[in-house]
Design an enzyme around this catalytic site. Structure first.
Site, PDB file in Angstrom:
ATOM      1  N   LYS A  13       0.776  -1.200  -0.009  1.00 46.73           N
ATOM      2  CA  LYS A  13       0.122   0.073  -0.080  1.00 46.73           C
ATOM      3  C   LYS A  13       0.846   1.284  -0.059  1.00 46.73           C
ATOM      4  O   LYS A  13       0.343   2.268  -0.871  1.00 46.73           O
ATOM      5  CB  LYS A  13      -0.903   0.013   1.288  1.00 46.73           C
ATOM      6  CG  LYS A  13      -1.886  -1.114   1.578  1.00 46.73           C
ATOM      7  CD  LYS A  13      -2.957  -1.102   2.447  1.00 46.73           C
ATOM      8  CE  LYS A  13      -1.961  -1.393   3.854  1.00 46.73           C
ATOM      9  NZ  LYS A  13      -1.425  -2.806   4.080  1.00 46.73           N
ATOM     10  N   ARG A  88      -9.881   0.645   8.742  1.00 48.90           N
ATOM     11  CA  ARG A  88      -9.436  -0.930   8.766  1.00 48.90           C
ATOM     12  C   ARG A  88     -10.522  -1.675   9.666  1.00 48.90           C
ATOM     13  O   ARG A  88     -10.337  -2.973   9.867  1.00 48.90           O
ATOM     14  CB  ARG A  88      -8.132  -0.959   9.714  1.00 48.90           C
ATOM     15  CG  ARG A  88      -6.946  -1.047   8.927  1.00 48.90           C
ATOM     16  CD  ARG A  88      -5.838  -0.892  10.144  1.00 48.90           C
ATOM     17  NE  ARG A  88      -4.453  -1.683   9.772  1.00 48.90           N
ATOM     18  CZ  ARG A  88      -3.559  -1.065   9.378  1.00 48.90           C
ATOM     19  NH1 ARG A  88      -3.434  -0.066   9.091  1.00 48.90           N
ATOM     20  NH2 ARG A  88      -2.426  -1.864   9.190  1.00 48.90           N
ATOM     21  N   ARG A 127      11.372  -5.711   4.995  1.00 45.51           N
ATOM     22  CA  ARG A 127      11.338  -4.376   5.018  1.00 45.51           C
ATOM     23  C   ARG A 127      12.226  -3.527   5.689  1.00 45.51           C
ATOM     24  O   ARG A 127      12.274  -3.923   6.882  1.00 45.51           O
ATOM     25  CB  ARG A 127       9.791  -3.942   5.359  1.00 45.51           C
ATOM     26  CG  ARG A 127       9.617  -2.441   5.218  1.00 45.51           C
ATOM     27  CD  ARG A 127       8.028  -2.077   5.474  1.00 45.51           C
ATOM     28  NE  ARG A 127       7.075  -3.044   6.270  1.00 45.51           N
ATOM     29  CZ  ARG A 127       5.752  -2.907   6.283  1.00 45.51           C
ATOM     30  NH1 ARG A 127       5.376  -2.158   5.220  1.00 45.51           N
ATOM     31  NH2 ARG A 127       5.387  -3.692   7.016  1.00 45.51           N
ATOM     32  N   ARG A 153      11.383  -2.166  11.439  1.00 53.46           N
ATOM     33  CA  ARG A 153      10.039  -1.782  12.309  1.00 53.46           C
ATOM     34  C   ARG A 153       9.793  -2.868  13.259  1.00 53.46           C
ATOM     35  O   ARG A 153       9.788  -4.301  13.122  1.00 53.46           O
ATOM     36  CB  ARG A 153       8.769  -1.677  11.703  1.00 53.46           C
ATOM     37  CG  ARG A 153       8.485  -0.101  11.067  1.00 53.46           C
ATOM     38  CD  ARG A 153       7.352  -0.172   9.990  1.00 53.46           C
ATOM     39  NE  ARG A 153       6.308  -0.966  10.391  1.00 53.46           N
ATOM     40  CZ  ARG A 153       4.887  -0.897   9.737  1.00 53.46           C
ATOM     41  NH1 ARG A 153       4.973  -0.151   8.584  1.00 53.46           N
ATOM     42  NH2 ARG A 153       4.032  -1.483  10.308  1.00 53.46           N
ATOM     43  N   ARG A 164      -0.515  -9.375  12.956  1.00 53.85           N
ATOM     44  CA  ARG A 164      -1.222  -8.241  12.029  1.00 53.85           C
ATOM     45  C   ARG A 164      -1.926  -8.859  11.099  1.00 53.85           C
ATOM     46  O   ARG A 164      -3.085  -8.249  10.524  1.00 53.85           O
ATOM     47  CB  ARG A 164       0.093  -7.319  11.579  1.00 53.85           C
ATOM     48  CG  ARG A 164       0.481  -6.473  12.939  1.00 53.85           C
ATOM     49  CD  ARG A 164       1.566  -5.874  12.470  1.00 53.85           C
ATOM     50  NE  ARG A 164       1.814  -4.987  11.095  1.00 53.85           N
ATOM     51  CZ  ARG A 164       2.793  -4.866  10.333  1.00 53.85           C
ATOM     52  NH1 ARG A 164       3.906  -5.519  10.403  1.00 53.85           N
ATOM     53  NH2 ARG A 164       2.735  -4.150   9.329  1.00 53.85           N
TER      54      ARG A 164
HETATM   55  P1  ADP Z   1       2.144  -1.943   3.171  1.00 50.57           P
HETATM   56  O1  ADP Z   1       2.271  -0.358   3.381  1.00 50.57           O
HETATM   57  O2  ADP Z   1       0.918  -2.554   2.674  1.00 50.57           O
HETATM   58  O3  ADP Z   1       2.331  -2.597   4.308  1.00 50.57           O
HETATM   59  P2  ADP Z   1       4.850  -1.535   1.911  1.00 50.57           P
HETATM   60  O4  ADP Z   1       4.270  -0.791   0.620  1.00 50.57           O
HETATM   61  O5  ADP Z   1       5.444  -1.131   2.857  1.00 50.57           O
HETATM   62  O6  ADP Z   1       3.402  -2.366   2.282  1.00 50.57           O
HETATM   63  O7  ADP Z   1       5.546  -2.979   1.468  1.00 50.57           O
HETATM   64  C1  ADP Z   1       5.997  -3.995   2.118  1.00 50.57           C
HETATM   65  C2  ADP Z   1       7.438  -4.457   1.685  1.00 50.57           C
HETATM   66  O8  ADP Z   1       7.514  -5.140   0.381  1.00 50.57           O
HETATM   67  C3  ADP Z   1       8.344  -3.437   1.375  1.00 50.57           C
HETATM   68  O9  ADP Z   1       9.678  -3.530   1.965  1.00 50.57           O
HETATM   69  C4  ADP Z   1       8.421  -3.121   0.000  1.00 50.57           C
HETATM   70  O10 ADP Z   1       9.545  -2.683  -0.385  1.00 50.57           O
HETATM   71  C5  ADP Z   1       8.083  -4.630  -0.520  1.00 50.57           C
HETATM   72  N1  ADP Z   1       7.188  -4.509  -1.806  1.00 50.57           N
HETATM   73  C6  ADP Z   1       6.175  -3.896  -2.067  1.00 50.57           C
HETATM   74  N2  ADP Z   1       5.734  -3.883  -3.068  1.00 50.57           N
HETATM   75  C7  ADP Z   1       6.252  -5.040  -3.661  1.00 50.57           C
HETATM   76  C8  ADP Z   1       6.123  -5.917  -4.892  1.00 50.57           C
HETATM   77  N3  ADP Z   1       5.059  -5.696  -5.694  1.00 50.57           N
HETATM   78  N4  ADP Z   1       7.161  -7.013  -4.978  1.00 50.57           N
HETATM   79  C9  ADP Z   1       8.029  -7.207  -3.964  1.00 50.57           C
HETATM   80  N5  ADP Z   1       8.135  -6.336  -2.741  1.00 50.57           N
HETATM   81  C10 ADP Z   1       7.450  -5.380  -2.818  1.00 50.57           C
HETATM   82  P1  AMP Z   2       0.818   0.190   9.078  1.00 55.81           P
HETATM   83  O1  AMP Z   2       1.766   1.192   8.861  1.00 55.81           O
HETATM   84  O2  AMP Z   2      -0.600   0.496   8.024  1.00 55.81           O
HETATM   85  O3  AMP Z   2       1.228  -1.243   8.874  1.00 55.81           O
HETATM   86  O4  AMP Z   2       0.166   0.319  10.618  1.00 55.81           O
HETATM   87  C1  AMP Z   2       0.985  -0.090  11.602  1.00 55.81           C
HETATM   88  C2  AMP Z   2       0.306  -0.443  12.939  1.00 55.81           C
HETATM   89  O5  AMP Z   2      -0.371   0.909  13.113  1.00 55.81           O
HETATM   90  C3  AMP Z   2      -0.959  -1.389  13.027  1.00 55.81           C
HETATM   91  O6  AMP Z   2      -0.642  -2.633  13.009  1.00 55.81           O
HETATM   92  C4  AMP Z   2      -1.919  -0.967  13.939  1.00 55.81           C
HETATM   93  O7  AMP Z   2      -1.376  -1.020  15.361  1.00 55.81           O
HETATM   94  C5  AMP Z   2      -1.688   0.812  13.641  1.00 55.81           C
HETATM   95  N1  AMP Z   2      -2.702   1.326  12.901  1.00 55.81           N
HETATM   96  C6  AMP Z   2      -2.603   1.974  11.525  1.00 55.81           C
HETATM   97  N2  AMP Z   2      -3.877   2.250  10.981  1.00 55.81           N
HETATM   98  C7  AMP Z   2      -4.775   1.997  11.629  1.00 55.81           C
HETATM   99  C8  AMP Z   2      -6.295   1.912  11.893  1.00 55.81           C
HETATM  100  N3  AMP Z   2      -6.833   2.561  10.658  1.00 55.81           N
HETATM  101  N4  AMP Z   2      -6.929   1.408  12.840  1.00 55.81           N
HETATM  102  C9  AMP Z   2      -6.161   0.883  13.876  1.00 55.81           C
HETATM  103  N5  AMP Z   2      -4.919   0.588  13.882  1.00 55.81           N
HETATM  104  C10 AMP Z   2      -4.041   1.119  13.000  1.00 55.81           C
END
Ligand code: ADP
Ligand code: AMP
Length: 211
Positions: A13, A88, A127, A153, A164
């Site tokens: 995302k 969410r 990541r 993280r 999660r």
């Molecule tokens: P989210 O915001 O949904 O948690 P991220 O955009 O941070 O996900 O992506 C999670 C991890 O996967 C990051 O390390 C990112 O660089 C990697 N990633 C994102 N999209 C892809 C993809 N299409 N293929 C491989 N790795 C990806």
């Molecule tokens: P994210 O960066 O989106 O993966 O979110 C990291 C963490 O933040 C999640 O695991 C939750 O603990 C909290 N969080 C982020 N967005 C929300 C949401 N919309 N509702 C509840 N918790 C959230």
């Protein structure tokens, strides 16, 4: 453009939100980033959220709804927004709908990034975030440049990622049929390389190809 990106943790995302920002100039609003900023700043809200985040649990609805409500009132969001990681839960989706309808600014689309469960843990566990730029990398798929100051993280450890994912399945997946019924849902196969997913996301949003 007023859109939501929805998908399990690690789906991509944040990565795709950045591509949409580059293409359209509308701001990315990530509740995860906002909560992490609040936690770093040591605010009361940040400290309250930290316990939930470290355990891989969702932060209470009223906390994130308040954050988003405030953020959407800032000037830059008047041209639109990309919500990343919000809503969410059903109450969050209802609150968002109520506040957008009060402002007469309904959603344009909800983009679901679909990634099989077995890929998600690997995406999150490898990541890394550059502390200085906030840029997210993947040790295998988008390696960071030399000299990046990398952070892992705390909630990207495998056991917490599992929590999660369970929260996503229990609370967030229910939003998909809800948005589908409203005719807003667009599904994208997120299991492909970043650039292919990006081309598809931009295409479903009608803002052109990635090239
Ligand atoms: P989210 O915001 O949904 O948690 P991220 O955009 O941070 O996900 O992506 C999670 C991890 O996967 C990051 O390390 C990112 O660089 C990697 N990633 C994102 N999209 C892809 C993809 N299409 N293929 C491989 N790795 C990806
Ligand atoms: P994210 O960066 O989106 O993966 O979110 C990291 C963490 O933040 C999640 O695991 C939750 O603990 C909290 N969080 C982020 N967005 C929300 C949401 N919309 N509702 C509840 N918790 C959230």
């Amino acid at each position: 453009m007023r859109i939501i990106l929805v998908g399990p943790p690690g789906a991509g995302k944040g990565t795709q939100a950045k591509a949409i920002v580059e293409r359209t100039g509308v701001p990315q609003i990530s509740t995860g980033d906002m909560l992490r900023d609040a936690r770093k700043a040591g605010t009361e809200l940040g400290e309250r959220a930290a316990g939930f985040m470290n355990a891989g649990k969702l932060v209470p609805d009223e906390v994130v709804i308040g954050l988003v409500d405030e953020r959407l009132q800032r000037d830059d969001a008047s041209i639109g927004f990309i919500l990343d990681g919000f809503p969410r839960t059903v109450p969050q989706a209802e609150a968002l709908e109520a506040l957008l309808s009060r402002r007469g600014t309904p959603l344009d689309a909800v983009v679901q990034i679909d990634v099989p469960r077995e890929m998600l843990v690997e995406r999150a566990v490898f990541r890394r975030i550059d502390k200085r730029t906030g840029q997210s990398y993947h040790l295998k798929y988008s390696p960071p440049p030399p000299g990046a100051e990398l952070e892992h993280r705390a909630d990207d450890q495998a056991e917490i990622v599992e929590q999660r994912l369970a929260a996503y399945e229990a609370m967030t997946a229910a939003l998909l049929p809800w948005y589908q019924a409203k005719g807003l849902l667009r599904r994208v196969d997120g299991a492909r390389p970043v650039d292919e997913v990006k081309a598809e996301v931009l295409k479903v949003l009608g803002v052109g190809s990635a090239t």
